[in-house]
Motif scaffolding. Structure first.
Motif, PDB file in Angstrom:
ATOM      1  N   TYR A 178      12.254 -23.638  99.419  1.00  0.00           N
ATOM      2  CA  TYR A 178      13.652 -23.682  98.997  1.00  0.00           C
ATOM      3  C   TYR A 178      13.756 -24.163  97.557  1.00  0.00           C
ATOM      4  O   TYR A 178      13.260 -25.239  97.216  1.00  0.00           O
ATOM      5  CB  TYR A 178      14.421 -24.603  99.944  1.00  0.00           C
ATOM      6  N   HIS A 179      14.405 -23.350  96.692  1.00  0.00           N
ATOM      7  CA  HIS A 179      14.590 -23.703  95.274  1.00  0.00           C
ATOM      8  C   HIS A 179      13.277 -24.145  94.628  1.00  0.00           C
ATOM      9  O   HIS A 179      13.253 -25.068  93.798  1.00  0.00           O
ATOM     10  CB  HIS A 179      15.617 -24.831  95.138  1.00  0.00           C
ATOM     11  N   GLN A 180      12.179 -23.501  94.987  1.00  0.00           N
ATOM     12  CA  GLN A 180      10.873 -24.042  94.615  1.00  0.00           C
ATOM     13  C   GLN A 180      10.658 -24.161  93.112  1.00  0.00           C
ATOM     14  O   GLN A 180      10.189 -25.194  92.629  1.00  0.00           O
ATOM     15  CB  GLN A 180       9.747 -23.196  95.222  1.00  0.00           C
ATOM     16  N   VAL A 181      10.976 -23.122  92.350  1.00  0.00           N
ATOM     17  CA  VAL A 181      10.718 -23.173  90.913  1.00  0.00           C
ATOM     18  C   VAL A 181      11.512 -24.309  90.264  1.00  0.00           C
ATOM     19  O   VAL A 181      10.976 -25.086  89.462  1.00  0.00           O
ATOM     20  CB  VAL A 181      11.056 -21.830  90.247  1.00  0.00           C
ATOM     21  N   LYS A 182      12.777 -24.419  90.617  1.00  0.00           N
ATOM     22  CA  LYS A 182      13.610 -25.478  90.045  1.00  0.00           C
ATOM     23  C   LYS A 182      13.073 -26.853  90.421  1.00  0.00           C
ATOM     24  O   LYS A 182      13.044 -27.779  89.591  1.00  0.00           O
ATOM     25  CB  LYS A 182      15.051 -25.315  90.530  1.00  0.00           C
ATOM     26  N   ARG A 183      12.640 -26.989  91.666  1.00  0.00           N
ATOM     27  CA  ARG A 183      12.128 -28.279  92.129  1.00  0.00           C
ATOM     28  C   ARG A 183      10.769 -28.606  91.501  1.00  0.00           C
ATOM     29  O   ARG A 183      10.470 -29.771  91.222  1.00  0.00           O
ATOM     30  CB  ARG A 183      12.032 -28.281  93.648  1.00  0.00           C
ATOM     31  N   MET A 184       9.975 -27.575  91.272  1.00  0.00           N
ATOM     32  CA  MET A 184       8.680 -27.815  90.621  1.00  0.00           C
ATOM     33  C   MET A 184       8.860 -28.339  89.207  1.00  0.00           C
ATOM     34  O   MET A 184       8.190 -29.290  88.792  1.00  0.00           O
ATOM     35  CB  MET A 184       7.852 -26.522  90.606  1.00  0.00           C
ATOM     36  N   LEU A 185       9.769 -27.734  88.462  1.00  0.00           N
ATOM     37  CA  LEU A 185       9.993 -28.210  87.087  1.00  0.00           C
ATOM     38  C   LEU A 185      10.648 -29.585  87.089  1.00  0.00           C
ATOM     39  O   LEU A 185      10.367 -30.421  86.226  1.00  0.00           O
ATOM     40  CB  LEU A 185      10.832 -27.204  86.325  1.00  0.00           C
ATOM     41  N   ALA A 186      11.518 -29.822  88.073  1.00  0.00           N
ATOM     42  CA  ALA A 186      12.122 -31.155  88.186  1.00  0.00           C
ATOM     43  C   ALA A 186      11.058 -32.208  88.434  1.00  0.00           C
ATOM     44  O   ALA A 186      11.152 -33.340  87.936  1.00  0.00           O
ATOM     45  CB  ALA A 186      13.157 -31.165  89.309  1.00  0.00           C
ATOM     46  N   ALA A 187      10.020 -31.839  89.195  1.00  0.00           N
ATOM     47  CA  ALA A 187       8.932 -32.781  89.492  1.00  0.00           C
ATOM     48  C   ALA A 187       8.140 -33.143  88.244  1.00  0.00           C
ATOM     49  O   ALA A 187       7.476 -34.183  88.200  1.00  0.00           O
ATOM     50  CB  ALA A 187       8.004 -32.195  90.556  1.00  0.00           C
ATOM     51  N   THR A 188       8.231 -32.309  87.202  1.00  0.00           N
ATOM     52  CA  THR A 188       7.553 -32.617  85.931  1.00  0.00           C
ATOM     53  C   THR A 188       8.486 -33.307  84.946  1.00  0.00           C
ATOM     54  O   THR A 188       8.112 -33.562  83.802  1.00  0.00           O
ATOM     55  CB  THR A 188       6.993 -31.337  85.276  1.00  0.00           C
ATOM     56  N   GLY A 189       9.737 -33.556  85.388  1.00  0.00           N
ATOM     57  CA  GLY A 189      10.698 -34.229  84.513  1.00  0.00           C
ATOM     58  C   GLY A 189      11.509 -33.277  83.659  1.00  0.00           C
ATOM     59  O   GLY A 189      12.183 -33.710  82.714  1.00  0.00           O
ATOM     60  N   ASN A 190      11.485 -31.991  83.987  1.00  0.00           N
ATOM     61  CA  ASN A 190      12.220 -30.998  83.213  1.00  0.00           C
ATOM     62  C   ASN A 190      13.328 -30.396  84.069  1.00  0.00           C
ATOM     63  O   ASN A 190      13.492 -30.737  85.234  1.00  0.00           O
ATOM     64  CB  ASN A 190      11.276 -29.909  82.709  1.00  0.00           C
ATOM     65  N   LYS A 191      14.085 -29.477  83.489  1.00  0.00           N
ATOM     66  CA  LYS A 191      15.174 -28.842  84.218  1.00  0.00           C
ATOM     67  C   LYS A 191      15.224 -27.354  83.861  1.00  0.00           C
ATOM     68  O   LYS A 191      15.117 -26.982  82.693  1.00  0.00           O
ATOM     69  CB  LYS A 191      16.518 -29.493  83.879  1.00  0.00           C
ATOM     70  N   VAL A 192      15.386 -26.518  84.882  1.00  0.00           N
ATOM     71  CA  VAL A 192      15.509 -25.077  84.670  1.00  0.00           C
ATOM     72  C   VAL A 192      16.948 -24.758  84.272  1.00  0.00           C
ATOM     73  O   VAL A 192      17.893 -25.125  84.974  1.00  0.00           O
ATOM     74  CB  VAL A 192      15.133 -24.297  85.946  1.00  0.00           C
ATOM     75  N   THR A 193      17.112 -24.065  83.159  1.00  0.00           N
ATOM     76  CA  THR A 193      18.457 -23.671  82.727  1.00  0.00           C
ATOM     77  C   THR A 193      18.768 -22.220  83.068  1.00  0.00           C
ATOM     78  O   THR A 193      19.932 -21.835  83.174  1.00  0.00           O
ATOM     79  CB  THR A 193      18.628 -23.869  81.208  1.00  0.00           C
ATOM     80  N   TYR A 194      17.723 -21.403  83.244  1.00  0.00           N
ATOM     81  CA  TYR A 194      17.926 -19.999  83.613  1.00  0.00           C
ATOM     82  C   TYR A 194      16.633 -19.494  84.246  1.00  0.00           C
ATOM     83  O   TYR A 194      15.541 -19.862  83.819  1.00  0.00           O
ATOM     84  CB  TYR A 194      18.282 -19.152  82.391  1.00  0.00           C
ATOM     85  N   LEU A 195      16.787 -18.645  85.269  1.00  0.00           N
ATOM     86  CA  LEU A 195      15.625 -18.195  86.030  1.00  0.00           C
ATOM     87  C   LEU A 195      15.733 -16.703  86.317  1.00  0.00           C
ATOM     88  O   LEU A 195      16.787 -16.215  86.740  1.00  0.00           O
ATOM     89  CB  LEU A 195      15.543 -18.993  87.339  1.00  0.00           C
ATOM     90  N   HIS A 196      14.623 -16.000  86.104  1.00  0.00           N
ATOM     91  CA  HIS A 196      14.604 -14.540  86.248  1.00  0.00           C
ATOM     92  C   HIS A 196      13.266 -14.132  86.868  1.00  0.00           C
ATOM     93  O   HIS A 196      12.207 -14.444  86.328  1.00  0.00           O
ATOM     94  CB  HIS A 196      14.768 -13.885  84.868  1.00  0.00           C
ATOM     95  N   ARG A 197      13.320 -13.428  88.000  1.00  0.00           N
ATOM     96  CA  ARG A 197      12.074 -12.990  88.639  1.00  0.00           C
ATOM     97  C   ARG A 197      11.654 -11.633  88.086  1.00  0.00           C
ATOM     98  O   ARG A 197      12.431 -10.680  88.115  1.00  0.00           O
ATOM     99  CB  ARG A 197      12.225 -12.920  90.163  1.00  0.00           C
ATOM    100  N   GLU A 198      10.416 -11.559  87.615  1.00  0.00           N
ATOM    101  CA  GLU A 198       9.921 -10.339  86.987  1.00  0.00           C
ATOM    102  C   GLU A 198       8.976  -9.536  87.869  1.00  0.00           C
ATOM    103  O   GLU A 198       8.849  -8.324  87.691  1.00  0.00           O
ATOM    104  CB  GLU A 198       9.190 -10.683  85.679  1.00  0.00           C
ATOM    105  N   GLN A 199       8.316 -10.194  88.825  1.00  0.00           N
ATOM    106  CA  GLN A 199       7.256  -9.496  89.553  1.00  0.00           C
ATOM    107  C   GLN A 199       7.070 -10.091  90.941  1.00  0.00           C
ATOM    108  O   GLN A 199       7.174 -11.299  91.136  1.00  0.00           O
ATOM    109  CB  GLN A 199       5.944  -9.593  88.758  1.00  0.00           C
TER     110      GLN A 199
END
Length: 229
Positions: free
Chosen positions: A182-203
């Protein structure tokens, strides 16, 4: 297969409507008018409705470029369903193989083949998905290493599987993961102290979003793309 069921499966008609057009003599089977709903349709038979041949809808495999503020659901909720973008029959029989959040754009695969979609979504198949990720702050090598080794998401007990990171710009990366939490990419970056501002799946797997597809557009997958899963 019963003739009335064949008519329903090949069209948008209900079983009641199929029986009505049969009773009115609008259906022919191999050139002969048939009114008996229980008549069996065999492979190779030709069924026509008012001189137009009707055929069963087989497996369908679709690539769609998902826009913002649409949901990967079979029904409209807070946002409209991406299935509204498809101008095809029997949309209710389709499902999304790997969903995206309403605020995420990019590649969505849609099908009516349950076994095929299972090979994409089942954790045991570890199908890889690549996202272009825009970040609030510049990513550093420490964060890249964390993502590639696996990070512990909030509320989880095990770290994520190792990801692949390609830094495009200070605040833009390509992130490839093989899970679907659930919300994995956003949560992964949050775990590094960052925040996703926009997300686009390419493949997804080896299938890349067609560069010629504008947001909201779609096409059927090629045989090679289908077979890649």
């Amino acid at each position: 297969m019963r003739l009335d069921k064949y008519i329903c499966d090949a069209s948008e008609l209900t079983r009641k409507q199929a029986k009505q057009i049969l009773k009115s003599g609008e259906i022919t089977l191999n050139g002969q008018v048939v009114k008996n709903a229980a008549t069996q349709v065999k492979e190779g038979d030709q069924v026509k409705w008012l001189d137009d041949e009707i055929t069963l809808i087989g497996p369908r495999y679709i690539m769609l470029h998902k826009p913002m503020d649409m949901i990967c659901s079979n029904i409209d909720e807070v946002y409209p369903s991406v299935l509204n973008l498809l101008d095809i029959e029997k949309k209710a029989e389709l499902h999304i193989a790997g969903r995206l959040d309403a605020d995420t754009t990019g590649l969505v695969l849609i099908t009516n083949d349950g076994q095929w979609s299972h090979r994409i979504t089942s954790p045991k198949h570890t199908c890889q998905k690549t996202y272009r990720v825009w970040l609030e702050t510049a990513i550093d090598q420490t964060a890249v290493n964390q993502l590639e080794q696996g990070v512990l998401l909030h509320g989880e007990k095990q770290v994520t599987k190792p990801a692949t990171v390609r830094v495009i710009e200070d605040k833009v990366i390509l992130l490839t993961i093989s899970e679907g939490k659930y919300h994995q990419v956003k949560r992964m970056l949050a775990a590094t102290g960052n925040k996703v501002t926009y997300l686009h799946r390419e493949q997804i797997g080896s299938v890349v979003l067609d560069a010629e597809l504008e947001e909201g557009e779609w096409r059927y997958l090629t045989q090679d793309e289908i077979a890649s899963f």
